[in-house]
Write a protein that holds these residues in place. Structure first.
Motif, PDB file in Angstrom:
ATOM      1  N   CYS A  29       0.830  -1.208   0.000  1.00  0.00           N
ATOM      2  CA  CYS A  29       0.000   0.000   0.000  1.00  0.00           C
ATOM      3  C   CYS A  29       0.866   1.260   0.000  1.00  0.00           C
ATOM      4  O   CYS A  29       0.554   2.230  -0.714  1.00  0.00           O
ATOM      5  CB  CYS A  29      -0.956  -0.011   1.190  1.00  0.00           C
ATOM      6  N   ASP A  32       2.392   1.618  -3.451  1.00  0.00           N
ATOM      7  CA  ASP A  32       1.434   2.133  -4.432  1.00  0.00           C
ATOM      8  C   ASP A  32       1.208   3.630  -4.262  1.00  0.00           C
ATOM      9  O   ASP A  32       1.129   4.374  -5.251  1.00  0.00           O
ATOM     10  CB  ASP A  32       0.105   1.380  -4.313  1.00  0.00           C
ATOM     11  N   THR A  38      -3.768   4.094  -6.346  1.00  0.00           N
ATOM     12  CA  THR A  38      -4.647   3.950  -5.188  1.00  0.00           C
ATOM     13  C   THR A  38      -4.562   2.519  -4.663  1.00  0.00           C
ATOM     14  O   THR A  38      -4.848   1.574  -5.403  1.00  0.00           O
ATOM     15  CB  THR A  38      -6.111   4.261  -5.563  1.00  0.00           C
ATOM     16  N   PRO A  39      -4.157   2.340  -3.400  1.00  0.00           N
ATOM     17  CA  PRO A  39      -4.024   0.972  -2.856  1.00  0.00           C
ATOM     18  C   PRO A  39      -5.356   0.249  -2.784  1.00  0.00           C
ATOM     19  O   PRO A  39      -6.406   0.863  -2.578  1.00  0.00           O
ATOM     20  CB  PRO A  39      -3.459   1.209  -1.447  1.00  0.00           C
ATOM     21  N   LYS A  40      -5.303  -1.085  -2.967  1.00  0.00           N
ATOM     22  CA  LYS A  40      -6.508  -1.903  -2.847  1.00  0.00           C
ATOM     23  C   LYS A  40      -6.811  -2.190  -1.378  1.00  0.00           C
ATOM     24  O   LYS A  40      -7.965  -2.367  -0.998  1.00  0.00           O
ATOM     25  CB  LYS A  40      -6.336  -3.212  -3.613  1.00  0.00           C
ATOM     26  N   ASP A  41      -5.761  -2.285  -0.554  1.00  0.00           N
ATOM     27  CA  ASP A  41      -5.950  -2.517   0.872  1.00  0.00           C
ATOM     28  C   ASP A  41      -4.754  -1.970   1.630  1.00  0.00           C
ATOM     29  O   ASP A  41      -3.749  -1.553   1.032  1.00  0.00           O
ATOM     30  CB  ASP A  41      -6.146  -4.007   1.172  1.00  0.00           C
ATOM     31  N   ASN A 202      -2.450 -12.325 -12.162  1.00  0.00           N
ATOM     32  CA  ASN A 202      -2.056 -10.926 -11.985  1.00  0.00           C
ATOM     33  C   ASN A 202      -1.236 -10.422 -13.173  1.00  0.00           C
ATOM     34  O   ASN A 202      -1.381  -9.272 -13.594  1.00  0.00           O
ATOM     35  CB  ASN A 202      -1.250 -10.761 -10.689  1.00  0.00           C
TER      36      ASN A 202
END
Length: 445
Positions: A29, A32, A38-41, A202
């Motif tokens: 995070c 990123d 924008t971080p996913k988590d 991915n």
């Protein structure tokens, strides 16, 4: 610098600090955010033990106590909070035998795989970056933390993670890290199919999947990931419709299909059967008769081994098998039969694959692209018109046929197929009375 963190994360960090514990946001995070993604988590690491974390917050779930992880629920969502730790000795290139909780953030960061993933942040103390991950972000470099050979021997999946990061971020892999990946890649034999599948997904869903797949081939890693595809590399097609080897063409197709997993998998496998079906005629021109069937079988074998879900496997098989379908088909009955086999829900995906397949060839013609889109339009017109296309669309069903005195299930299926054949030619015949009359004549024939 300040990083805009979710309210729930700031609440967790504040509570940890207020109660005498360290707490940092860590890993992907922060990477990123520094890159501008924008971080996913968000993950939090802390000096507090799992028991202290659970005592501190009202609602927690012990999702991974063995590894020090507790899920903390806030009004702003749930976040993983993990105690600083060192990994014990690794087993079978996959996982540590045990973890040792420590009270040193740097030691926790030292166990991580890639420098750009070994960065921590706290609103009060700022960026903590003992392994120069921020510099590697500026240089667009993927570099292992510490000794790269040790990192990859500990967990060989990190080799695929390095390829994935290089692909998704468009970063280069640092030279010593690259050499270590090649030296230790045999450890991938011990990695589970599920973990390999997720990294492959991915890579395939990135903005430049061809770059990642090419890297796997060039480094020799692909023989541990998808060994069934190795023969595509360097296999010349000796055909005027192709100016690249099978792999080169495949990567071109992969680059031009949308970021939909079944479609990208289909692009990857659509010509995988060419090397094993290759023949050359007396003029020296190469042919690949039946390669779509062989490619479908290879796709099935690989996707089953990697434990993809059945829905994905069926869709990929369907797209691969029908990718050679002629788009100059105009007879409506033939078009209906084709949709019956393809499934109307797969039409747009197949068209995407066919357009990409054509773009990947040297001839390049707006006329051909127009033909492909006209093919789509003809089918969509039939579908939108609501014509019956499958046995399920008939005005009668198996029970209706059984009521006529048929007792064999196989015979019921045959009669329904006969009725469908009539309805495909004459949609207006799709009425129960009319179909039962046809069925009775078929029984008594």
């Amino acid at each position: 610098m300040d990083i805009n963190l979710p309210k729930g994360v700031r609440y967790i960090l504040k509570e940890l600090s207020t109660n005498g514990h360290e707490g940092y946001v860590v890993g992907g995070c922060i990477r990123d955010v520094l890159i501008g993604i924008t971080p996913k988590d968000y993950d939090v690491t802390t000096s507090a033990t799992p028991e202290e974390v659970m005592a501190l917050f009202k609602k927690t779930v012990p999702t991974g106590l063995k590894h020090g992880t507790v899920e903390v629920h806030t009004h702003d969502g749930a976040f993983d909070v993990t105690t600083y730790r060192m990994d014990g000795e690794y087993e079978a290139h996959r996982y540590p035998k045990n973890v040792i909780f420590v009270d040193d953030l740097v030691e926790d960061l030292r166990r991580r795989d890639i420098t750009i993933n070994a960065i921590a942040f706290n609103p009060e103390k700022g960026i903590i970056d003992p392994f120069n991950g921020t510099e590697d972000i500026h240089r667009k470099i993927v570099r292992a933390v510490g000794n790269p050979i040790l990192r990859f021997k500990e967990d060989a999946l990190r080799i695929l993670r390095a390829v994935r990061l290089s692909t998704t971020l468009n970063f280069n892999i640092e030279e010593n890290t690259l050499k270590a990946m090649v030296e230790t890649m045999d450890g991938l034999r011990f990695i589970s199919e599920e973990r390999i599948r997720e990294e492959l997904n991915n890579i395939l869903l990135s903005k430049n999947p061809a770059r990642g797949i090419r890297m796997l081939f060039d480094l020799g890693i692909m023989k541990y990931v998808l060994p069934e595809l190795m023969t595509m590399s360097g296999f010349l097609q000796h055909n005027p419709h192709h100016d690249k080897d099978v792999l080169g063409h495949t990567l071109e197709v992969l680059s031009h299909v949308p970021a939909d997993l079944p479609v990208r998998l289909a692009a990857l496998f659509h010509d995988s059967g060419k090397p094993s079906t290759f023949t050359m005629d007396e003029k020296g021109i190469g042919h690949f008769y039946g390669h779509e069937k062989r490619s479908r079988d290879i796709a099935h074998e690989v996707l089953m081994r990697l434990k993809y879900d059945h829905k994905t496997i069926r869709k990929v098989e369907t797209l691969v098998f029908f990718h050679m379908t002629s788009t100059d088909m105009k007879n409506e009955v033939k078009l209906k039969k084709f949709v019956n086999k393809l499934g109307a829900e797969n039409l747009n995906a197949l068209i995407d694959l066919k357009i990409a397949d054509f773009i990947g060839k040297p001839e390049g013609s707006d006329e051909k692209l127009f033909e492909i889109n006209s093919f789509r339009n003809r089918i969509e017109h039939i579908v939108n018109r609501g014509d019956p296309l499958t046995v399920r669309d008939l005005a009668v069903n198996g029970k209706d046929i059984l009521a006529l005195g048929i007792r064999e299930g196989q015979e019921v299926g045959r009669i329904l197929d006969v009725l469908l054949e009539k309805v495909l030619k004459n949609p207006d015949d799709n009425h129960k009375e009319q179909l039962l009359e046809y069925a009775s004549k078929e029984i008594n024939r």
